[in-house]
Design a protein around this motif. Sequence first.
Motif, PDB file in Angstrom:
ATOM      1  N   TYR A 104      45.940  32.658 -42.280  1.00  0.00           N
ATOM      2  CA  TYR A 104      44.714  33.018 -41.573  1.00  0.00           C
ATOM      3  C   TYR A 104      44.483  34.522 -41.562  1.00  0.00           C
ATOM      4  O   TYR A 104      43.352  34.984 -41.522  1.00  0.00           O
ATOM      5  CB  TYR A 104      44.749  32.489 -40.133  1.00  0.00           C
ATOM      6  N   ALA A 146      35.677  31.865 -37.268  1.00  0.00           N
ATOM      7  CA  ALA A 146      35.944  31.201 -38.545  1.00  0.00           C
ATOM      8  C   ALA A 146      36.552  32.204 -39.518  1.00  0.00           C
ATOM      9  O   ALA A 146      36.436  33.409 -39.330  1.00  0.00           O
ATOM     10  CB  ALA A 146      34.655  30.628 -39.115  1.00  0.00           C
ATOM     11  N   GLN A 162      43.433  26.117 -48.814  1.00  0.00           N
ATOM     12  CA  GLN A 162      43.041  25.046 -47.885  1.00  0.00           C
ATOM     13  C   GLN A 162      43.360  23.687 -48.500  1.00  0.00           C
ATOM     14  O   GLN A 162      43.912  22.809 -47.834  1.00  0.00           O
ATOM     15  CB  GLN A 162      41.554  25.144 -47.565  1.00  0.00           C
ATOM     16  N   VAL A 191      41.773  23.759 -40.832  1.00  0.00           N
ATOM     17  CA  VAL A 191      40.444  23.817 -40.229  1.00  0.00           C
ATOM     18  C   VAL A 191      39.714  25.123 -40.549  1.00  0.00           C
ATOM     19  O   VAL A 191      38.488  25.177 -40.554  1.00  0.00           O
ATOM     20  CB  VAL A 191      40.578  23.593 -38.701  1.00  0.00           C
ATOM     21  N   SER A 216      39.462  27.848 -38.798  1.00  0.00           N
ATOM     22  CA  SER A 216      38.864  28.565 -37.678  1.00  0.00           C
ATOM     23  C   SER A 216      39.890  28.595 -36.555  1.00  0.00           C
ATOM     24  O   SER A 216      40.897  27.898 -36.608  1.00  0.00           O
ATOM     25  CB  SER A 216      37.562  27.916 -37.210  1.00  0.00           C
ATOM     26  N   ASP A 258      39.829  27.318 -33.824  1.00  0.00           N
ATOM     27  CA  ASP A 258      40.016  26.012 -33.172  1.00  0.00           C
ATOM     28  C   ASP A 258      41.313  25.367 -33.648  1.00  0.00           C
ATOM     29  O   ASP A 258      42.041  24.744 -32.876  1.00  0.00           O
ATOM     30  CB  ASP A 258      38.857  25.070 -33.512  1.00  0.00           C
ATOM     31  N   GLY A 259      41.585  25.517 -34.931  1.00  0.00           N
ATOM     32  CA  GLY A 259      42.805  24.946 -35.488  1.00  0.00           C
ATOM     33  C   GLY A 259      44.034  25.580 -34.868  1.00  0.00           C
ATOM     34  O   GLY A 259      45.028  24.909 -34.602  1.00  0.00           O
ATOM     35  N   ALA A 267      39.390  19.253 -33.761  1.00  0.00           N
ATOM     36  CA  ALA A 267      39.251  20.423 -34.637  1.00  0.00           C
ATOM     37  C   ALA A 267      38.966  19.985 -36.061  1.00  0.00           C
ATOM     38  O   ALA A 267      38.109  20.563 -36.746  1.00  0.00           O
ATOM     39  CB  ALA A 267      40.527  21.268 -34.584  1.00  0.00           C
ATOM     40  N   SER A 275      35.382  18.603 -36.353  1.00  0.00           N
ATOM     41  CA  SER A 275      34.351  19.635 -36.241  1.00  0.00           C
ATOM     42  C   SER A 275      34.310  20.516 -37.492  1.00  0.00           C
ATOM     43  O   SER A 275      33.347  21.232 -37.734  1.00  0.00           O
ATOM     44  CB  SER A 275      34.576  20.502 -35.006  1.00  0.00           C
ATOM     45  N   ALA A 276      35.370  20.474 -38.308  1.00  0.00           N
ATOM     46  CA  ALA A 276      35.355  21.239 -39.550  1.00  0.00           C
ATOM     47  C   ALA A 276      34.867  20.390 -40.721  1.00  0.00           C
ATOM     48  O   ALA A 276      35.044  20.770 -41.878  1.00  0.00           O
ATOM     49  CB  ALA A 276      36.750  21.776 -39.847  1.00  0.00           C
ATOM     50  N   ASP A 277      34.254  19.232 -40.412  1.00  0.00           N
ATOM     51  CA  ASP A 277      33.719  18.335 -41.449  1.00  0.00           C
ATOM     52  C   ASP A 277      34.781  17.835 -42.409  1.00  0.00           C
ATOM     53  O   ASP A 277      34.548  17.732 -43.612  1.00  0.00           O
ATOM     54  CB  ASP A 277      32.600  19.042 -42.243  1.00  0.00           C
TER      55      ASP A 277
END
Lengths: 497, 169
Positions: free
Chosen positions: A266, A277, A287, A332, A334, A336-337, A413, A416-418
């Motif tokens: 990250y 993000a 990823q 993810v 972002s 959130d992950g 998470a 929400s990251a599709d």
Amino acid sequence: MSDALQSLSRFLPELILMGALALVIVADLVTQRRPLKDSTNLLNGITLAGLIAALVTSWQALGVGEPQSLFASMLADDGLLGVLRPIFVLTSIGVLLLSMRSKELEGVRLGEMLALLLTVTAALMWMAGSVNLVMIYLSLETVSVASYLMVGYLSSDRLSNEASLKYILFGAVSTGAMLFGLSLLYGMTGTLDLYGVRAALAEGTFGPGLLFVVILIAAGIGFKIAAAPFHFWCPDVYTGAPTPVTAFLSVGPKAAGFAILIRFFYLGMAEPAGGGAIAPVGGADWQMLLMILAVITMTLGNVAALLQTNVKRLLAYSSIAHAGTMLMAACVLSVDGVQAIAAYLAIYLFMNLGAFAVVILAHRETGSFEIGSYAGFWKRSPLLTLAMVIFLFSLMGIPPFAGFLAKWYVFAAVISADLGWLAVIGVLNAAVAAFYYIKVLRVMVIDQETGPTPPLALSRLDVGLLVVLVVPNLLGLLFWGSLDRVTEYSQRLLDLG
Amino acid sequence: MESLGVAAIFYGTAAFMLASAFYVVLGRNLVHCAFALMGTFFGVAILYVYLGADFLAGAQVVIYVGGVLTLMVFGVMLTNRIYNLNLSSGAIQVVPGALSAGLIFALLVWIIQSVDWGAMDSGDPGPTSESIGRLLVGDYLLPFEIASVLLLIALMGAAMLVRRRRGSS
């Protein structure tokens, strides 16, 4: 020099642990000729006091002050380190208490074990804070060396020796691969600083060479978190190690491994893209790599766990599967992950240590780690069985237990990251996992033991320990708010969001 | 002409290192292997000199040749049971092993060729020990301290393993 002195004030938990380490070594020497019981009590007391002091200071430091780099950009003292420090210390406290009750460690001089435990706790904090390639390698190696020694602590026990040797061989290969990757990365970017690496990667194109480097480094990290295909050491080491050490390995190094994973990918391999993000830089699709690792790890861990008859092996594969679940959250891209991983680790600490506590207490009476030896436990000790039911339901992720909350964070998470397809695989895996956890419970509750069934004796300390471990699992949902507030700090990464 | 001479030194050293490394792996006699290892260690030291890293070259000789290797030779010689041991490490799965080794070698060559390494010319070589010393008590103070913690527990662990063995036998 003034930078180093200023950094010390935010380095208090680590300093306390090092002080306790020095005390333990001296006390061990001084009490060498005293009766084993006196010396063990003294050493346990010093270690516990050191750990509690470290817990208090790390708790006080949590969320205070802005993210800051320490010791000339060697460590980042930010929210992620802040959240993980108490997790590490709590793990070590739990393991210390478990080691007092473990039959395997009875009558063994524990001086070195406690010194190793204190060192490894501090080294986990260094791992979690590393933002420099040298620091990443050094702290990881310190954790590894201490772990090898703890695994092989019972040197008269063949299984313990074998486990230690396997661990060293696998560890040497994977940290070697990682070191090679780190040096190639240094050659490409010309800097050891993760933020410098990010800047250099953002400027140039590195092509497939960078992906190779990333795979090498992922091998080292994957070894620490026991992700497939770098997990082969895990079942044998977990089975052969003294059970309190197994409990430690399944939580502490895994949590620190995830911290390095987050920092490396990250912060080093991606740049902030606004709103928490991140966007990968350098042209290596890490990823996708992490998603592949997550799917393999989850599936392999869960499927292999179905076949196990030894409870320590079963928990080993279950811990591999949990690493896979947390890896999903790392895909993810972002913050959130990051929070999902932090929350998962906080809950996983209680549920996994709890399961190992039951295994250790059961071993005191039955002398066996076979699942079959748990038959008739419901009659022999309803309390122990009930605790195991709660821990395993929590590990399954069934509401209202805390494990549900952990899974909730990860799946929220991921969705929400599709990455819906990844979430579907995760849910399928959770369903598979339910089978083997329930298998253990079925043996404990339904199966009848053929021989005599004396009630299991639990001391007051045992009951207290079980209650402390059960409560967070049982009432997790009530504390959702506080957990959310605390783990939210983990999103405040240095130079991101 | 000068660059040709420098290149000759590099390739000569590399060939020497490889040859002795092969002997370490393939040799049958443990003592001979240990001495062959000395060739590899010296080769690394020469490479350090070649790159202008005088301190590292010195440390390489003192630590690896003077320390590690001497210890290994002593270990071999004092343990009479393995002195005459015939080390025939059986070759199993030659084909898959050679294939994967060749594949990794090809991959590495390809990557080393394809990546722009941003090599820099450090100019005339000068003494490096002063700047290394300053870095160790400056920017790299924390890694330096952590390395000492690592060595402490490694030492403690070694003592622990040896003492237990003696106690149990």
